[in-house]
Design a protein around this motif. Sequence first.
Motif, PDB file in Angstrom:
ATOM      1  N   ALA A  69     -32.430 -48.302 -42.167  1.00 52.30           N
ATOM      2  CA  ALA A  69     -31.361 -47.348 -42.479  1.00 52.30           C
ATOM      3  C   ALA A  69     -30.678 -46.791 -41.230  1.00 52.30           C
ATOM      4  O   ALA A  69     -29.788 -45.948 -41.336  1.00 52.30           O
ATOM      5  N   ARG A  70     -31.115 -47.237 -40.036  1.00 53.54           N
ATOM      6  CA  ARG A  70     -30.493 -46.847 -38.765  1.00 53.54           C
ATOM      7  C   ARG A  70     -30.648 -45.356 -38.465  1.00 53.54           C
ATOM      8  O   ARG A  70     -29.827 -44.767 -37.791  1.00 53.54           O
ATOM      9  N   HIS A  71     -31.746 -44.743 -38.949  1.00 53.39           N
ATOM     10  CA  HIS A  71     -31.952 -43.320 -38.702  1.00 53.39           C
ATOM     11  C   HIS A  71     -32.820 -43.048 -37.484  1.00 53.39           C
ATOM     12  O   HIS A  71     -33.197 -41.894 -37.241  1.00 53.39           O
ATOM     13  N   SER A  72     -33.151 -44.053 -36.711  1.00 52.26           N
ATOM     14  CA  SER A  72     -33.862 -43.824 -35.451  1.00 52.26           C
ATOM     15  C   SER A  72     -32.859 -43.392 -34.385  1.00 52.26           C
ATOM     16  O   SER A  72     -31.705 -43.813 -34.398  1.00 52.26           O
ATOM     17  N   ILE A 128     -35.001 -49.886 -49.773  1.00 53.93           N
ATOM     18  CA  ILE A 128     -34.998 -48.710 -50.651  1.00 53.93           C
ATOM     19  C   ILE A 128     -35.185 -47.424 -49.837  1.00 53.93           C
ATOM     20  O   ILE A 128     -36.062 -47.339 -48.979  1.00 53.93           O
ATOM     21  N   THR A 129     -34.370 -46.411 -50.130  1.00 50.66           N
ATOM     22  CA  THR A 129     -34.506 -45.089 -49.507  1.00 50.66           C
ATOM     23  C   THR A 129     -35.250 -44.138 -50.441  1.00 50.66           C
ATOM     24  O   THR A 129     -35.351 -44.373 -51.654  1.00 50.66           O
ATOM     25  N   TYR A 130     -35.738 -43.047 -49.866  1.00 49.68           N
ATOM     26  CA  TYR A 130     -36.376 -42.026 -50.691  1.00 49.68           C
ATOM     27  C   TYR A 130     -35.383 -41.415 -51.674  1.00 49.68           C
ATOM     28  O   TYR A 130     -35.752 -41.043 -52.787  1.00 49.68           O
ATOM     29  N   GLY A 131     -34.132 -41.307 -51.264  1.00 50.14           N
ATOM     30  CA  GLY A 131     -33.116 -40.745 -52.146  1.00 50.14           C
ATOM     31  C   GLY A 131     -32.868 -41.600 -53.375  1.00 50.14           C
ATOM     32  O   GLY A 131     -32.442 -41.090 -54.417  1.00 50.14           O
ATOM     33  N   GLU A 132     -33.125 -42.901 -53.278  1.00 46.04           N
ATOM     34  CA  GLU A 132     -33.021 -43.787 -54.427  1.00 46.04           C
ATOM     35  C   GLU A 132     -34.322 -43.813 -55.230  1.00 46.04           C
ATOM     36  O   GLU A 132     -34.305 -43.802 -56.470  1.00 46.04           O
ATOM     37  N   GLY A 189     -39.164 -47.740 -43.225  1.00 44.24           N
ATOM     38  CA  GLY A 189     -38.928 -47.260 -41.865  1.00 44.24           C
ATOM     39  C   GLY A 189     -39.604 -45.932 -41.595  1.00 44.24           C
ATOM     40  O   GLY A 189     -40.156 -45.706 -40.512  1.00 44.24           O
ATOM     41  N   ALA A 190     -39.584 -45.031 -42.585  1.00 48.27           N
ATOM     42  CA  ALA A 190     -40.229 -43.730 -42.418  1.00 48.27           C
ATOM     43  C   ALA A 190     -41.736 -43.884 -42.231  1.00 48.27           C
ATOM     44  O   ALA A 190     -42.337 -43.252 -41.357  1.00 48.27           O
ATOM     45  N   CYS A 191     -42.349 -44.728 -43.055  1.00 48.19           N
ATOM     46  CA  CYS A 191     -43.795 -44.893 -42.972  1.00 48.19           C
ATOM     47  C   CYS A 191     -44.220 -45.617 -41.700  1.00 48.19           C
ATOM     48  O   CYS A 191     -45.290 -45.344 -41.154  1.00 48.19           O
ATOM     49  N   ALA A 192     -43.378 -46.516 -41.199  1.00 47.60           N
ATOM     50  CA  ALA A 192     -43.717 -47.261 -39.979  1.00 47.60           C
ATOM     51  C   ALA A 192     -43.687 -46.389 -38.743  1.00 47.60           C
ATOM     52  O   ALA A 192     -44.222 -46.776 -37.692  1.00 47.60           O
ATOM     53  N   LEU A 219     -44.763 -49.415 -36.085  1.00 42.20           N
ATOM     54  CA  LEU A 219     -43.647 -49.384 -35.127  1.00 42.20           C
ATOM     55  C   LEU A 219     -42.872 -50.703 -35.071  1.00 42.20           C
ATOM     56  O   LEU A 219     -42.145 -50.948 -34.113  1.00 42.20           O
ATOM     57  N   GLY A 220     -43.036 -51.555 -36.081  1.00 47.00           N
ATOM     58  CA  GLY A 220     -42.379 -52.852 -36.057  1.00 47.00           C
ATOM     59  C   GLY A 220     -43.040 -53.836 -35.117  1.00 47.00           C
ATOM     60  O   GLY A 220     -42.507 -54.924 -34.880  1.00 47.00           O
ATOM     61  N   ALA A 221     -44.203 -53.499 -34.585  1.00 52.77           N
ATOM     62  CA  ALA A 221     -44.855 -54.335 -33.582  1.00 52.77           C
ATOM     63  C   ALA A 221     -45.688 -55.452 -34.192  1.00 52.77           C
ATOM     64  O   ALA A 221     -45.988 -56.444 -33.522  1.00 52.77           O
ATOM     65  N   LEU A 222     -46.089 -55.300 -35.452  1.00 53.60           N
ATOM     66  CA  LEU A 222     -46.973 -56.281 -36.081  1.00 53.60           C
ATOM     67  C   LEU A 222     -46.214 -57.308 -36.899  1.00 53.60           C
ATOM     68  O   LEU A 222     -46.742 -58.385 -37.186  1.00 53.60           O
TER      69      LEU A 222
END
Length: 430
Positions: free
Chosen positions: A54-57, A92-96, A121-124, A172-175
Amino acid sequence: MSDSPQHPPATADPARTNWAGNYTFRAADLVEVTSVEHLQQLVRSRPRIKALGARHSFNHIADTPGTQISVRNLRGIELDRQRRTVTVGPGITYGELAPWLDAHGLAVPNIASLPHISVVGACATATHGSGLHNGCLSTSVSALQLVNGSGELVHLSRAANPDIFPGAVVGLGALGIVTAITLDLVPSFQMAQTVYENLSFDQLEHNLQAIFGAAYSVSLFTLWQNHRATQVWIKRKLDTPEVPASPELFFGATLQTRKLHPLPGHSAENCTEQLGLPGPSFERLPHFRMDYTPSSGAELQTEFFVPLDRAFDAILALEQLRDRITPLLYITELRTVAADDLWLGTAFGRPSLGIHFTWKQQLAAVLDLLPAIQSTLEPFGARPHWAKLFTLGSAQLRSLYPKFADFAALRAQFDPDGRFRNEFLDEVLG
């Protein structure tokens, strides 16, 4: 997936910046995947690859020198009523998700202040809501599916992989690239939100636990001037249809008489309902409504987590920097997170206070100030939010996470050829 709402495919987004506009992605190309199989083919064929959500980083965690993958078309939702879980795709976002769950009588235990962020993304990144007894959003994860560095589809769960699962959730997207995530749910519940104004920091010296434990979720907002929190947002879980009356005073703070925005001078129209009006949890736990621009829009964010038993001293220490902080600041939010066992969780092994800075979009000045903030918080073992702005490197971070070396070994196991490596991971993991 079964029992799923139907979503149209996402349209191509030409923007190559993050949500706030402070970072422009430098990936050589951007590919939108249409299936897990498509993703596997891309991972096998590209030397460097990274998922874009979602590009929120606010930093370069989602960038890559190679191919960036948009996963927003992977949008399945599958509900398991017997196990009381939901499995969602990375688009999927939390808002959805949250209103869809509410229609089925279920809910996630907590939501971040912005419902616009993606679940995966939030959980990662160990993103969180607020609440003395609420873990970060990642603590609801009971299973996940990812494509590893060899292009293989890997299934992990808390039950089947207890030795490594706490290391994989905040990955963190590392795995690898997560293609589905399963969350434990609770029955849907109602909440009411009230706001108080002007809480003296003196109250925190002896009443910090009582203040943050006064409701399901409590957040304090401050500009760091006048030794006070300008607002206290209290989100109460309702066990009966009747909403109890709010007292006029809360530890010396006064009850609001009108709906408020945490940022001075901003309209409260885009904030969630206040004044004690009851509503479903997904409409009260976030600070901002899904159908409006969250927070200030063009902004920067930083957050550090300190042990809750050192929180008051950390606040006093930061207060000494107030005249450097305030000119760059929209607002600071103080909020709590329960301890967890996630290897790279910012609350790993300790209940924590999150000290969140929403900055004006003055990147150079903020980056110049961050070392002073980090130095001030260093005696408290402050851990940074992985997806926000900080300047700590791997040598400093290694000492803050007891399972740091274990995560590094897990990373080597899942991505032996370094396909998911990028500049951010090299900086923070070494």
